[in-house]
Design a protein around this motif. Sequence first.
Motif, short mmCIF file in Angstrom:
data_model
loop_
_atom_site.label_atom_id
_atom_site.label_comp_id
_atom_site.label_asym_id
_atom_site.label_seq_id
_atom_site.Cartn_x
_atom_site.Cartn_y
_atom_site.Cartn_z
N UNK A 150 43.16 22.51 -8.77
CA UNK A 150 42.84 22.13 -7.40
C UNK A 150 43.65 22.92 -6.37
N UNK A 151 44.92 23.16 -6.63
CA UNK A 151 45.74 23.93 -5.69
C UNK A 151 45.27 25.37 -5.58
N UNK A 152 44.97 25.98 -6.71
CA UNK A 152 44.49 27.36 -6.70
C UNK A 152 43.12 27.45 -6.05
N UNK A 153 42.28 26.47 -6.32
CA UNK A 153 40.94 26.48 -5.73
C UNK A 153 41.03 26.34 -4.21
N UNK A 154 41.93 25.50 -3.75
CA UNK A 154 42.13 25.33 -2.31
C UNK A 154 42.58 26.63 -1.68
N UNK A 155 43.53 27.32 -2.30
CA UNK A 155 43.99 28.62 -1.78
C UNK A 155 42.86 29.64 -1.74
N UNK A 156 42.04 29.64 -2.80
CA UNK A 156 40.92 30.57 -2.87
C UNK A 156 39.92 30.30 -1.75
N UNK A 157 39.60 29.04 -1.53
CA UNK A 157 38.64 28.68 -0.48
C UNK A 157 39.22 28.96 0.91
N UNK A 158 40.51 28.74 1.09
CA UNK A 158 41.14 29.06 2.38
C UNK A 158 41.10 30.57 2.64
N UNK A 159 41.35 31.36 1.61
CA UNK A 159 41.29 32.81 1.75
C UNK A 159 39.87 33.23 2.10
N UNK A 160 38.90 32.69 1.39
CA UNK A 160 37.50 33.04 1.64
C UNK A 160 37.09 32.65 3.05
N UNK A 161 37.49 31.47 3.49
CA UNK A 161 37.15 31.02 4.84
C UNK A 161 37.81 31.91 5.88
N UNK A 162 39.05 32.28 5.65
CA UNK A 162 39.77 33.14 6.59
C UNK A 162 39.15 34.52 6.71
N UNK A 163 38.54 35.00 5.63
CA UNK A 163 37.89 36.31 5.65
C UNK A 163 36.42 36.23 6.07
N UNK A 164 35.93 35.00 6.27
CA UNK A 164 34.52 34.83 6.62
C UNK A 164 33.59 35.06 5.45
N UNK A 165 34.08 34.84 4.23
CA UNK A 165 33.30 35.12 3.03
C UNK A 165 33.10 33.88 2.17
N UNK A 166 33.19 32.72 2.77
CA UNK A 166 33.07 31.47 2.02
C UNK A 166 31.70 31.33 1.36
N UNK A 167 30.68 31.91 1.96
CA UNK A 167 29.33 31.82 1.42
C UNK A 167 29.19 32.48 0.05
N UNK A 168 30.12 33.33 -0.31
CA UNK A 168 30.08 33.95 -1.64
C UNK A 168 30.52 32.98 -2.74
N UNK A 169 31.32 31.99 -2.38
CA UNK A 169 31.86 31.07 -3.38
C UNK A 169 31.15 29.72 -3.43
N UNK A 170 30.70 29.23 -2.27
CA UNK A 170 30.12 27.89 -2.21
C UNK A 170 28.61 27.94 -2.08
N UNK A 171 27.91 27.17 -2.90
CA UNK A 171 26.46 27.13 -2.76
C UNK A 171 26.08 26.36 -1.49
N UNK A 172 25.03 26.79 -0.85
CA UNK A 172 24.55 26.09 0.33
C UNK A 172 25.29 26.40 1.61
#
Length: 99
Positions: free
Chosen positions: A60-82
Amino acid sequence: MGRRQQWVYRVEPEEFPRDFPRRLDRFRQAAGLTWQGLARRLRVNARTVRRWKAGAKPGSGHLLRLLELAAGLGLLHHLLPGVGQPEVSAGSCDLVDED
């Protein structure tokens, strides 16, 4: 006095996406990172990222960091469906008035 009512709650865990390694690779490429670079940005061991690439689920901690990084780069759509690509609107651009 009567008996107290007991409630039983069942929480169904969300199924982790089976195609997570593919999504992770797509995100990494879009971010312009190597696997080693991704590990550095997430502050995790490169071996940990290799496990994710092989299909292991991140904690969960690593996943949170990964999603925060993706959101910060504007690339969250690559990891999350929908989650669609961010739209650029006229209000979000900085316009410079040149004289």
